[in-house]
Design an enzyme around this catalytic site. Structure first.
Site, PDB file in Angstrom:
ATOM      1  N   PRO A 340      44.606  39.160  46.963  1.00 11.09           N
ATOM      2  CA  PRO A 340      43.457  39.422  47.831  1.00 11.09           C
ATOM      3  C   PRO A 340      42.725  38.100  48.069  1.00 11.09           C
ATOM      4  CG  PRO A 340      43.019  40.192  45.600  1.00 11.09           C
ATOM      5  CD  PRO A 340      44.382  39.569  45.567  1.00 11.09           C
ATOM      6  N   ASP A 515      41.881  33.233  45.395  1.00 17.54           N
ATOM      7  CA  ASP A 515      42.250  34.575  44.941  1.00 17.54           C
ATOM      8  C   ASP A 515      40.976  35.282  44.452  1.00 17.54           C
ATOM      9  OD1 ASP A 515      43.138  36.781  43.503  1.00 17.54           O
ATOM     10  OD2 ASP A 515      44.903  35.736  42.711  1.00 17.54           O
ATOM     11  N   HIS A 516      40.589  36.321  45.173  1.00 18.19           N
ATOM     12  CA  HIS A 516      39.306  36.976  44.873  1.00 18.19           C
ATOM     13  C   HIS A 516      39.311  37.704  43.525  1.00 18.19           C
ATOM     14  CE1 HIS A 516      35.337  38.226  45.778  1.00 18.19           C
ATOM     15  NE2 HIS A 516      35.436  38.092  47.086  1.00 18.19           N
ATOM     16  N   ARG A 517      40.500  37.921  42.952  1.00 16.78           N
ATOM     17  CA  ARG A 517      40.539  38.548  41.629  1.00 16.78           C
ATOM     18  C   ARG A 517      39.963  37.599  40.573  1.00 16.78           C
ATOM     19  NH1 ARG A 517      46.805  39.959  41.474  1.00 16.78           N
ATOM     20  NH2 ARG A 517      46.783  37.804  42.196  1.00 16.78           N
ATOM     21  N   VAL A 518      40.003  36.310  40.880  1.00 13.33           N
ATOM     22  CA  VAL A 518      39.560  35.310  39.911  1.00 13.33           C
ATOM     23  C   VAL A 518      38.281  34.620  40.389  1.00 13.33           C
ATOM     24  CG1 VAL A 518      40.237  33.198  38.701  1.00 13.33           C
ATOM     25  CG2 VAL A 518      41.952  34.938  39.202  1.00 13.33           C
TER      26      VAL A 518
END
Ligand code: CAO
Length: 543
Positions: A340, A515-518
Site C-alpha cells: 500500500p 510503504d504505508h504499513r511502515v
C-alpha cells in the site's frame, strides 16, 4: 550390485481389465517407494498404484489406455546400492471379501454411506470432502478422499440422491464402517448399487489398502458426530485421480476451475499444469493472494489478460521481452499489488548545491578525477536522512520491522535490456567523490550487462533519478523488501517568493514513495522536507 525389481499391479479385487488412465513415470526417472506409478480406474473407484521399489525406472511396460489386472507388470526398477530397495511387491494379501450387498434403497429412504474395507487401517484421515448437505449426488461421485500411510483413495458414493447429513469433516479420522453421509434416495434416483465391488490396492508386503464401498442398512448407527456442512474449494463434481488431487492441493489449485481433457471428463495432470501456466502467464484469471504476510486476505478476481489479434488492425512485429524485463516485470507487479504505497512530493532548492557541484567539477577537471554527479549528492543526503529516520532503513518481516544498521543505497539504471538496480554498499562510509566514481562504474557495467548478482543485492533504500532525461514528478514503485524509494526529476529554474519578491531558484522535484504499513504520511513528509533541507544547504550533511 544393482538388481531389477518388477513392480506389478497388486490385488485390485474382482477386476481384471482395468484401464491405466494416468502414468507418472518414464524410463530414466528416479523414483522412491510410494511414488505414484499409475492411476487405474475401475467402474467404482480410482486408485493410484504406488511404487514399492526405489531406484531408476528401466522399463515401462504399460501406457495410458492399457488394460491391467492383478499381477500385470507395470515397470522395472533398477535399485542401485544406494537406493533403498523395497522387497518386490508380492501382491500378497488376499483381497478382502466383497462387501456385503447393499440394502436396496427405497424411494425417499435415508441411505447411509460408510467407509468400506480399507485394509489394516483404522484411523485414516479424511483429507478432502466433496459433498455438503443439499448436494445432489450420483452413484460414483466422490464423497471424500482418505489418505493412509501408503495410498490416497477416493470413496465414491454407491447411492444417488440428495445429501441429508455429512457426518465427517476434513481431518476426521475414519476406519471401516465409519458413517460418512446420509443420502435421501429419491424415487427418481437410481437405487444404490448391487453388491459393491471391492477395488483393492495392495501396496507393499502384506499391507493392503482397499477402497471397497458398501451401502449399509439405513439403521446402522452413526459412529461420528454430525459435522457442520461446509463449502469446500474443491467442487463435488470434479473427477480427478487421488494423485492429481494431491498435486492440486500442493499447488493450491481449485480443481473445479480446471478444464478436463481426460476420459469421462477427468482432470489429468497435464490439465492442471496447463491451468497453472495459464494463470501465471495471465491468460487465465486465477486467484492471486492479495496480502503477502497478511493472512485472511481476499483474492484479486482479475479478468483474463485481453487477447487481441492486433494484425487485424495493421502490420505488427512481435518482439520477446528481454530476460531483465521479464524478471523486473514480475517484481514490479508483485510490489505494485502487495504494497500500500503512497507518493509524496517535495521541491528542493539546489541553486547553491548545483553551483558548488559545477565549481568542484571545474577544479577537478584539471586533476582528471571523477565527475561529481547530482546522484552522488543525493545518495549522501539520503544516507543522512535514513540515519535520522531509521524506519526508512528497514524491511517488513511478517509482524516485525527489521532495522538495518548499514546504509546500502540502490540506484535505478536504465540499460538497453531494461531496468537494473546496482547497489552502493556502505555509502555512509564513502565520500561524495567515491560515490560518484562508484555509481559511474556500476552504471557502465549495468549498460554493458556485466553486473553480478552481488552488485545488485543488499540495498536498504533506492533512488530512481530521471533528472538527466526530464520530467516533473512521478510515482516510483517501492523496491521490496525496502520500504521507500526516492524519485528525482529534472531540476528547473522556478520563481520562488522570498518574502519580498520572486527570485529565480533552481528547483529539484522529489517524489518519495513509501510503504504505508511502515511509514505514515507525516513521517514521509518529514523525511522529504529533511532531504530538501540537506540539498538546499549541503553543509548540514556534515553535522
Ligand atoms: N536535473 C537536471 N539535470 C540533471 C539531473 C537533474 N536532476 N540529473 C542529472 N542531470 C544532468 C547532468 O547535469 C548531466 O548533464 P551534463 O551532461 O550537461 O553534465 C546529465 O544530466 C547526465 O547526468 P549524470 O551523468 O549525473 O547521469 P544521470 O543523471 O543520467 O544518472 C543514471 C545516471 C544511472 C541514474 C541514469 O543514467 C539512469 O539510468 N537513469 C534512469 C533511471 C530510471 O530509469 N529510473 C526509472 C525507474 S522506474 O521506471
Amino acid at each position: 550390485m544393482s538388481q531389477l525389481i518388477e513392480v506389478k499391479v497388486p490385488d485390485i479385487g474382482d477386476f481384471s481389465e482395468v484401464p491405466v488412465i494416468d502414468l507418472f513415470v518414464k524410463v530414466g526417472d528416479s523414483i522412491k517407494v510410494d511414488d505414484a506409478i499409475a492411476t487405474l480406474e475401475s467402474d467404482k473407484a480410482t486408485m493410484d498404484v504406488p511404487s514399492t521399489a526405489a531406484g531408476v525406472v528401466k522399463e515401462v511396460l504399460v501406457q495410458v489406455g492399457s488394460k491391467v489386472g492383478e499381477g500385470s507388470l507395470l515397470i522395472k526398477v533398477e535399485a542401485g546400492e544406494a537406493a533403498a530397495a523395497a522387497p518386490a511387491p508380492a501382491a500378497a494379501a488376499p483381497a478382502p471379501a466383497a462387501a456385503p450387498a447393499a440394502a436396496p434403497a427405497a424411494g425417499g429412504a435415508l441411505v447411509e454411506v460408510k467407509v468400506p474395507d480399507i485394509g489394516d487401517f483404522s484411523e485414516v484421515p479424511v483429507i478432502d470432502l466433496f459433498v455438503k448437505v443439499g448436494d445432489t449426488i450420483k452413484v460414483d461421485d466422490a464423497i471424500a478422499t482418505l489418505e493412509s500411510d501408503k495410498a490416497t483413495m477416493d470413496v465414491p458414493s454407491t447411492v444417488s440422491g440428495i445429501v441429508k447429513e455429512v457426518l465427517v469433516q476434513v481431518g476426521s479420522k475414519v476406519g471401516e464402517g465409519s458413517l460418512l453421509i446420509k443420502v435421501e434416495s429419491g424415487a427418481a434416483a437410481p437405487a444404490a448399487a448391487a453388491p459393491a465391488p471391492a477395488p483393492t490396492v495392495n501396496t507393499e508386503n502384506s499391507q493392503k489398502t482397499a477402497s471397497t464401498v458398501q451401502t449399509a442398512p439405513a439403521a446402522a448407527p452413526a459412529s461420528l458426530p454430525a459435522a457442520q456442512p461446509q463449502t469446500l474449494g474443491l467442487g463435488a463434481k470434479v473427477h480427478a485421480s487421488p494423485s492429481v488431487r494431491a498435486y492440486a492441493r500442493e499447488l493450491g489449485v481449485d480443481l473445479s476451475k480446471v478444464a478436463a481433457t481426460g476420459p469421462k471428463g477427468r482432470i489429468v495432470k497435464e490439465d492442471l499444469t496447463k491451468y497453472v501456466k495459464g494463470v501465471l502467464s495471465g491468460a487465465i484469471s486465477g486467484p492471486v493472494a492479495a496480502g503477502g504476510g497478511i493472512s485472511g486476505g481476499g483474492t484479486l478476481d482479475l479478468l483474463p489478460w485481453p487477447k487481441v489479434d492486433f494484425s487485424k488492425f495493421g502490420e505488427i512485429e512481435v518482439k520477446p521481452l528481454s530476460r531483465i524485463k521479464k524478471i523486473s516485470g514480475q517484481n514490479l507487479s508483485r510490489n505494485w499489488v502487495m504494497i500500500p504505497a503512497v507518493t509524496y512530493h517535495e521541491d528542493a532548492d539546489i541553486t547553491d548545491l548545483e553551483a558548488f557541484r559545477v565549481q568542484l567539477n571545474k577544479e577537478n577537471e584539471k586533476g582528471g578525477g571523477a565527475k561529481l554527479t547530482m546522484l552522488a549528492f543525493l545518495v549522501k543526503a539520503c544516507v543522512k536522512a535514513l540515519q535520522k529516520f531509521p524506519e526508512f532503513n528497514a524491511s517488513l518481516d511478517g509482524d516485525n520491522l527489521v532495522l538495518k544498521k548499514y546504509f546500502n543505497i540502490g540506484f535505478a539504471a536504465d540499460t538497453p535490456n531494461g531496468l537494473v538496480v546496482p547497489v552502493i554498499k556502505n555509502a555512509d562510509q564513502k565520500s561524495v567523490f567515491e560515490i560518484a566514481q562508484e555509481s559511474g562504474d556500476l552504471a557502465k557495467q549495468a549498460r554493458d550487462g556485466k553486473l553480478k548478482p552481488a552488485d545488485m543485492s543488499g540495498a536498504c533504500f533506492t533512488i530512481s533519478s530521471l533528472g538527466g532525461i526530464g520530467g516533473t514528478y512521478f510515482a516510483p514503485i517501492v523496491n521490496a523488501p525496502e520500504v521507500a524509494i526516492l524519485g528525482v526529476n529534472k531540476s528547473a529554474m522556478k520563481p520562488v517568493w522570498d518574502g519580498k519578491q520572486f527570485v529565480p531558484r533552481l528547483t529539484l522535484p522529489l517524489s518519495l514513495t513509501a510503504d504505508h504499513r511502515v511509514i505514515d504520511g507525516a513521517l514521509a513528509t518529514r523525511f522529504n522536507v529533511y532531504v530538501a533541507q540537506l540539498l538546499a544547504d549541503f553543509r548540514r550533511v556534515a553535522l
